[in-house]
Design a protein around this motif. Sequence first.
Motif, mmCIF file in Angstrom:
data_model
loop_
_atom_site.group_PDB
_atom_site.id
_atom_site.type_symbol
_atom_site.label_atom_id
_atom_site.label_comp_id
_atom_site.label_asym_id
_atom_site.label_seq_id
_atom_site.Cartn_x
_atom_site.Cartn_y
_atom_site.Cartn_z
ATOM 1 N N LEU A 169 -48.312 0.901 11.999
ATOM 2 C CA LEU A 169 -48.402 -0.049 13.111
ATOM 3 C C LEU A 169 -49.601 -0.939 12.844
ATOM 4 O O LEU A 169 -50.718 -0.427 12.678
ATOM 5 C CB LEU A 169 -48.569 0.699 14.443
ATOM 6 C CG LEU A 169 -47.404 1.624 14.846
ATOM 7 C CD1 LEU A 169 -47.738 2.385 16.133
ATOM 8 C CD2 LEU A 169 -46.104 0.843 15.026
ATOM 9 N N ASP A 170 -49.364 -2.206 12.769
ATOM 10 C CA ASP A 170 -50.420 -3.158 12.381
ATOM 11 C C ASP A 170 -51.079 -2.722 11.072
ATOM 12 O O ASP A 170 -52.291 -2.811 10.903
ATOM 13 C CB ASP A 170 -51.490 -3.274 13.481
ATOM 14 C CG ASP A 170 -50.903 -3.840 14.764
ATOM 15 O OD1 ASP A 170 -50.238 -4.888 14.698
ATOM 16 O OD2 ASP A 170 -51.093 -3.210 15.823
ATOM 17 N N SER A 190 -37.987 1.421 16.501
ATOM 18 C CA SER A 190 -38.313 0.185 15.767
ATOM 19 C C SER A 190 -39.768 -0.172 15.989
ATOM 20 O O SER A 190 -40.334 0.110 17.056
ATOM 21 C CB SER A 190 -37.488 -1.003 16.290
ATOM 22 O OG SER A 190 -36.145 -0.658 16.378
ATOM 23 N N VAL A 191 -40.325 -0.840 15.008
ATOM 24 C CA VAL A 191 -41.681 -1.372 15.141
ATOM 25 C C VAL A 191 -41.559 -2.787 15.699
ATOM 26 O O VAL A 191 -40.886 -3.637 15.099
ATOM 27 C CB VAL A 191 -42.396 -1.385 13.771
ATOM 28 C CG1 VAL A 191 -43.754 -2.067 13.879
ATOM 29 C CG2 VAL A 191 -42.554 0.043 13.239
ATOM 30 N N VAL A 192 -42.154 -2.996 16.867
ATOM 31 C CA VAL A 192 -42.040 -4.308 17.527
ATOM 32 C C VAL A 192 -43.413 -4.710 18.065
ATOM 33 O O VAL A 192 -44.294 -3.863 18.212
ATOM 34 C CB VAL A 192 -41.024 -4.263 18.705
ATOM 35 C CG1 VAL A 192 -39.621 -3.921 18.218
ATOM 36 C CG2 VAL A 192 -41.479 -3.265 19.773
ATOM 37 N N PRO A 193 -43.592 -5.982 18.422
ATOM 38 C CA PRO A 193 -44.854 -6.375 19.069
ATOM 39 C C PRO A 193 -44.974 -5.668 20.418
ATOM 40 O O PRO A 193 -43.979 -5.479 21.121
ATOM 41 C CB PRO A 193 -44.707 -7.887 19.261
ATOM 42 C CG PRO A 193 -43.604 -8.298 18.336
ATOM 43 C CD PRO A 193 -42.695 -7.123 18.203
ATOM 44 N N GLN A 245 -48.768 -3.886 17.284
ATOM 45 C CA GLN A 245 -47.421 -3.345 17.138
ATOM 46 C C GLN A 245 -47.291 -1.996 17.818
ATOM 47 O O GLN A 245 -48.267 -1.245 17.908
ATOM 48 C CB GLN A 245 -47.091 -3.200 15.649
ATOM 49 C CG GLN A 245 -46.906 -4.548 14.961
ATOM 50 C CD GLN A 245 -46.474 -4.385 13.524
ATOM 51 O OE1 GLN A 245 -47.032 -3.575 12.797
ATOM 52 N NE2 GLN A 245 -45.500 -5.174 13.113
ATOM 53 N N SER A 273 -42.138 2.556 24.593
ATOM 54 C CA SER A 273 -42.895 2.126 23.417
ATOM 55 C C SER A 273 -44.228 2.852 23.350
ATOM 56 O O SER A 273 -44.894 3.034 24.375
ATOM 57 C CB SER A 273 -43.136 0.612 23.469
ATOM 58 O OG SER A 273 -41.892 -0.060 23.423
ATOM 59 N N ASP A 298 -48.104 3.358 21.406
ATOM 60 C CA ASP A 298 -49.110 2.765 20.527
ATOM 61 C C ASP A 298 -49.533 3.788 19.465
ATOM 62 O O ASP A 298 -49.002 4.909 19.416
ATOM 63 C CB ASP A 298 -50.299 2.214 21.334
ATOM 64 C CG ASP A 298 -51.152 3.318 21.968
ATOM 65 O OD1 ASP A 298 -50.950 4.507 21.651
ATOM 66 O OD2 ASP A 298 -52.029 2.971 22.787
#
Length: 342
Positions: free
Chosen positions: A51-52, A73-76, A83, A93, A95
């Motif tokens: 993530l990021d 899924s990896v999303v904003p 991400q 979602s 973090d």
Amino acid sequence: MIASRQPAAEAVAAYNAAMARFWQPVCAAAEVGAGPHFVELLDRPLTVVRLDGELACFDDVCRHLGASLSLASVVPGPGGEGQVLRCAYHGWSYDRSGRCVDIPARRDAPIPRDARVRAYPVAERYGLLWVCLEGESTAGIPEFPEFDDPGFHLTPLRVYEPWACSAPRIVMGALDDTHFPWVHPGLLGDPEHPEPPEHRAWVEGEYLMSTYSTLQPANETIGGAGLETVSYTNWCTPSSIRLLKSGPAGRYAIYEVVCPVAYDRSLIFLQMARDFDTDPARDAEYVAFEDVIQAQDKPVVESQRPWLLPPLSSRLMLYVRPADLPLIAYQKWLEELGVPQV
Ligand code: FES
Ligand SMILES: [Fe+2]
């Protein structure tokens, strides 16, 4: 007969708990691309994700209704910041710390405090990803100094099919040299020379070390012939071994680290380095040689019972001295480390 039985549930739990205190390799770093990647460690399904650009590792179970986060899924993240990992089922979602930061079906209320998944320390080293389930590891990631030593040439990382055995059995299979004439005749040993070399074994820092010199068939593809004397130095941990072999050709390192997927399933990652015959075009030959060695070892090591090492005091394995000295030292050390024997 005790040896043929499956280990008791408590014994498996004790094995998992002891191994959880160490960094364990779970996959090749290259396997984790843009999305989450499923791995298993000590009976625990996990997902590893970037993530990021930073690694995260979670239990592979969404806190909502338990869907696999490896399908996520990896999303904003909310507000487009950073991400997050978005579950495929209802979009919760998470973090990088495992905290849920978005519940799409209830955006008008605070996110429950319990809405989080357990996150584990994960690190990238030597082209592998490492996870420590306990949070605090009692030892560092097993060292591989040849990896970035410009004097050595590395072969590509090799990941083998899982073996049906526990991780210490694999380490002991590589630590033990007295099987060479029997399992690897003409490659690592000579059936005319079954006598054991003189071993030294001792604990140094986070490793059980051993050394010995032995007669091995020379590498004919680089002009060797007949038998030659080579010296080994080995660094072992409960689930890894680095062997450094010195002979007339030069120095040859084997970094073999094992993911203890479960008490009866282990995944071998293997990388070699050599300071001679360094043309990369020659790598395939060295890898093919090691593939043969592994294929010869696999059925024998998988056949060993009991699954988990029996305590030294049980005398279920009848070690003989001096031949088995490194194995005795290794097992004694495992017992001191609290890696249980059943
Ligand atoms: S199971 Fe993951 S969001 Fe529902
Ligand atoms: Fe072997």
